[in-house]
Motif scaffolding. Structure first.
Motif, PDB file in Angstrom:
ATOM      1  N   GLU A 119       0.830  -1.211   0.000  1.00 45.65           N
ATOM      2  CA  GLU A 119       0.000   0.000   0.000  1.00 45.65           C
ATOM      3  C   GLU A 119       0.857   1.251   0.000  1.00 45.65           C
ATOM      4  N   ALA A 120       1.978   1.208   0.744  1.00 41.10           N
ATOM      5  CA  ALA A 120       2.862   2.383   0.787  1.00 41.10           C
ATOM      6  C   ALA A 120       3.430   2.666  -0.604  1.00 41.10           C
ATOM      7  N   ALA A 121       3.841   1.611  -1.311  1.00 40.30           N
ATOM      8  CA  ALA A 121       4.380   1.806  -2.651  1.00 40.30           C
ATOM      9  C   ALA A 121       3.309   2.384  -3.575  1.00 40.30           C
ATOM     10  N   TYR A 122       2.101   1.862  -3.448  1.00 37.85           N
ATOM     11  CA  TYR A 122       0.967   2.344  -4.244  1.00 37.85           C
ATOM     12  C   TYR A 122       0.715   3.813  -3.938  1.00 37.85           C
ATOM     13  N   ASP A 123       0.748   4.145  -2.650  1.00 47.39           N
ATOM     14  CA  ASP A 123       0.505   5.515  -2.206  1.00 47.39           C
ATOM     15  C   ASP A 123       1.585   6.468  -2.717  1.00 47.39           C
ATOM     16  N   LEU A 124       2.819   5.950  -2.846  1.00 45.24           N
ATOM     17  CA  LEU A 124       3.931   6.800  -3.287  1.00 45.24           C
ATOM     18  C   LEU A 124       4.003   6.901  -4.807  1.00 45.24           C
ATOM     19  N   GLY A 125       3.003   6.349  -5.499  1.00 48.84           N
ATOM     20  CA  GLY A 125       2.924   6.569  -6.939  1.00 48.84           C
ATOM     21  C   GLY A 125       3.311   5.386  -7.805  1.00 48.84           C
ATOM     22  N   ALA A 126       3.568   4.227  -7.202  1.00 51.38           N
ATOM     23  CA  ALA A 126       3.973   3.080  -8.004  1.00 51.38           C
ATOM     24  C   ALA A 126       2.761   2.445  -8.669  1.00 51.38           C
ATOM     25  N   ASN A 127       2.973   1.872  -9.866  1.00 52.27           N
ATOM     26  CA  ASN A 127       1.906   1.109 -10.489  1.00 52.27           C
ATOM     27  C   ASN A 127       2.130  -0.373 -10.196  1.00 52.27           C
TER      28      ASN A 127
END
Lengths: 392, 285
Positions: free
Chosen positions: B183-191
């Motif tokens: 979720e953190a990666a998703y939140d930081l803009g990762a696809n």
């Protein structure tokens, strides 16, 4: 004043459980806004909806005036700091911070510069190559904050990030976070169950309970004039009496408590003689052996049951004479009261302005909204009758 | 006290050591010795490297060897590509209530022996088999086609046999992956792809590596599946070893081939660990 975050009539239901019940609020640019509530009150769900990790069942969330409906978290101008920080253990500190910038496609030189600047800002210069597990709790905290701040989000969301730290560090980080927020000027939305965190750091605090906001106010107002019995009990310590109104006028009432004492207290809403009320009183509102010349004091005698020494936060545990109501009375550590021993009889007095009086739960009540409207904040979704209906 | 401990250690370790020594080390020493013995023209056994030289001089031997190595790597890779999403689904997507049930479903085919499972595939795939029958009935085919005895069929069988050994270690590493990292990666803009390559695979790599080692070794040493599903064309190196031992009755040559296979699997595993910058200790945990 620009509004960074506007939440409008947002609800979230899981099957038949209402986690967030029709909440609205606005957070102004550059302010520190806290949502305070017991665990399970729906605050994390609310935060996840703002971040985009959960879809609201109803209502809209706007960030800088743009509706966030249908926009996934990786496209939203908000960033979330997780409860356990969620630093990537497979990367070093520099890569962790650069993660968001790389996803955005910035060029290498820019990324390097930004990482360096933000590390300086959180006072971790030269930590680029450290592994995440080499960091102390406070340093991890700062890396997590840097990783989000480097993306310059419109709103930074924080999900109880201090919860895992030990007490001493938590106290220290509280002050540091507040200072950092003032320095970078980013809007912070902070959720916590720790009232002292919320009170110390925030410009405004919303007290949340069972999916609704009980009160949105400044920390001072929350403490000094709570709007609901829940806020009175949840924010700070309070002594509680149950009683009945004997006489009352517009501003003050005489309350006869169940342990047969009569107190005069100010009231904030219309009450009738005979109404059942709860009376709340802060431990520090009670004066030990007050000066005989002080007027407008409710005076009574108590038996000291125990001395609870806790440094600046020391208290007396006492019973009123011939009653078993337990009272907590603040005991200032000025050596003035060193003579007080267990089982002593002590006179206590409190000013009628410090009492907080609410109609007993279960009776109809109207909570004045004047204090809120003057702040331009609106505690929507607040309707005491409906909340009680849900409890029953 | 210490002598007690020592006796306890000895008592519990003895069967393992004995088993290792009698069943593994001794036969291997015997095979190693045999692989360096060669019958000369007078019918006498003598020390020689002839068995190993024969391998390099005869193209069919080393071509089979290389083919087996490459196909084993391919099978390992295909198994990984199928197992990763499967393991991710079981650990992160599906309701935890059904997680155990799905794992049992994966395990279920392994209650039947490999032989029976391979025969099952053969019934499905052969010229007069189930799939051909339905394709003919549906009018998609006019004539039945032979699906068995192709390289692709053999690979299908090998991947199927190996699946469990890849899924289980990956499930266990993904279980330990904190959802908030994703979720953190998703939140930081990762696809989705960045999350897969930057977060999930790096975290799962010890499990992927241990699964790959097991699958690779099992595939390399598999005899049954290539033989039954690939037929005469399979050209699997284990068949060469079998031929030397059983058909030609040349145990010395067979031993040499066996050792070459052992060296090959050791080298490939070592290379794999080096390339992914991991050590064996972490992988076998």
């Amino acid at each position: 004043m620009q509004i960074d975050l506007a939440v409008k009539d947002v609800s979230k239901t899981f099957d038949d459980f209402v986690a967030v019940d029709n909440i609205s609020f606005e957070v102004a640019d550059g302010s520190f806004f806290s949502i305070l509530g017991p665990s399970g009150c729906g605050k994390t769900t609310l935060l996840r909806m703002i971040a985009g990790l959960t879809e609201p069942s109803a209502g809209t969330i706007e960030i800088r005036g743009k509706s966030m409906h249908g926009i996934p978290p990786n496209k939203r101008p908000v960033n979330l700091i997780f409860q356990h920080l969620a630093l990537f253990p497979m990367m070093n500190v520099g890569e962790n911070i650069a993660f968001g910038l790389c996803r955005r496609g910035d060029d290498k030189a820019t990324i390097k510069n930004k990482v360096k600047t933000i590390l300086e800002r959180v006072e971790l210069t030269g930590f680029d190559d450290k592994k995440v597990d080499q960091l102390s709790g406070g340093q991890k905290q700062r890396v997590a904050i840097a990783r989000c701040l480097v993306l310059e989000p419109a709103v930074l969301l924080l999900d109880e990030p201090l919860g895992a730290l030990d007490l001493k560090l938590r106290e220290q980080m509280k002050v540091e976070l507040k200072k950092l927020q003032a320095k970078v000027g980013t809007t912070f939305v902070y959720i916590t169950h720790d009232q002292s965190e919320a009170l110390v750091m925030s410009d405004h605090v919303a007290v949340m309970n069972q999916g609704i906001f009980e009160q949105i106010d400044t920390p001072q107002n929350l403490y000094n004039s709570p709007d609901t019995p829940f806020v009175a009990q949840f924010v700070g310590d309070n002594n509680t009496w149950s009683g009945q109104i004997r006489h009352c006028d517009q501003k003050t009432a005489e309350v006869e408590t169940t342990d047969d004492r009569v107190f005069r207290t100010k009231i904030r809403q219309q009450l009738q003689p005979g109404d059942e009320v709860d009376l709340f009183l802060r431990p520090e509102a009670m004066l030990i052996q007050p000066d005989a010349n002080l007027a407008n004091l409710n005076r009574f005698e108590v038996i000291v049951k125990d001395l609870l020494f806790d440094g600046a936060n020391s208290r007396l545990l006492a019973n009123p004479l011939d009653a078993d109501t337990e009272l907590l009375i603040a005991l200032p550590q000025t050596h003035q009261y060193d003579y007080i021993q267990k089982n002593d009889k002590v006179e206590i007095g409190w000013d009628e302005q410090s009492g907080i009086c609410f109609p007993r739960e279960g009776q109809g009540s109207k909570v004045p909204g004047s204090a809120l409207s003057s702040l331009g904040l609106r505690p929507s979704g607040f309707d005491p009758t409906r909340r009680r209906g849900k409890q029953g | 006290m210490t002598s007690h401990k020592r006796w306890g250690l000895f008592f519990f370790l003895a069967p393992v050591v004995l088993w290792l020594f009698v069943m593994i080390v001794l036969p291997h020493i015997d095979l190693l010795v045999m692989s360096f013995r060669f019958e000369n023209d007078e019918g006498q056994m003598q020390w020689s490297l002839n068995n190993y030289l024969a391998f390099f001089e005869e193209p069919i031997y080393w071509l089979t060897f290389v083919r087996t190595a490459i196909y084993s790597i391919l099978v390992t890779f295909l198994t990984f590509v199928i197992a990763l999403p499967l393991a991710f689904y079981i650990t992160k997507v599906v309701n935890p209530k059904y997680q155990g049930f799905l794992l049992v479903l994966l395990l279920l085919p392994f209650w039947v022996s490999e032989l029976v499972r391979v025969y099952g595939w053969m019934i499905l795939l052969r010229e007069s088999g189930v799939i051909n029958h339905f394709l003919l009935k549906a009018g998609i085919l006019r004539q039945p086609i032979e699906m068995l005895y192709r390289d692709s069929t053999m690979i299908l069988g090998l991947v199927y046999t190996s699946m469990l050994f890849m899924v289980v270690p990956i499930v266990s590493v993904l279980d330990s992956l904190d959802n908030s990292l994703i979720e953190a990666a998703y939140d930081l803009g990762a696809n989705m792809w960045t999350i897969l390559f930057k977060i999930i695979i790096p975290h799962a790599s010890p499990g992927i590596m241990s699964g790959s080692i097991v699958v690779f070794m099992l595939t390399l040493g598999n005899y049954l599946t290539p033989n039954l599903m690939g037929g005469k064309n399979s050209l699997w190196f284990t068949e060469q070893i079998y031929n030397q031992f059983i058909a030609s009755f040349n145990w010395n040559q067979g031993s040499a081939f066996g050792f070459l296979l052992l060296v090959l699997s050791s080298i490939v595993v070592w290379l794999g660990l080096k390339l992914t910058r991991q050590n064996l200790k972490k992988v076998v945990q």
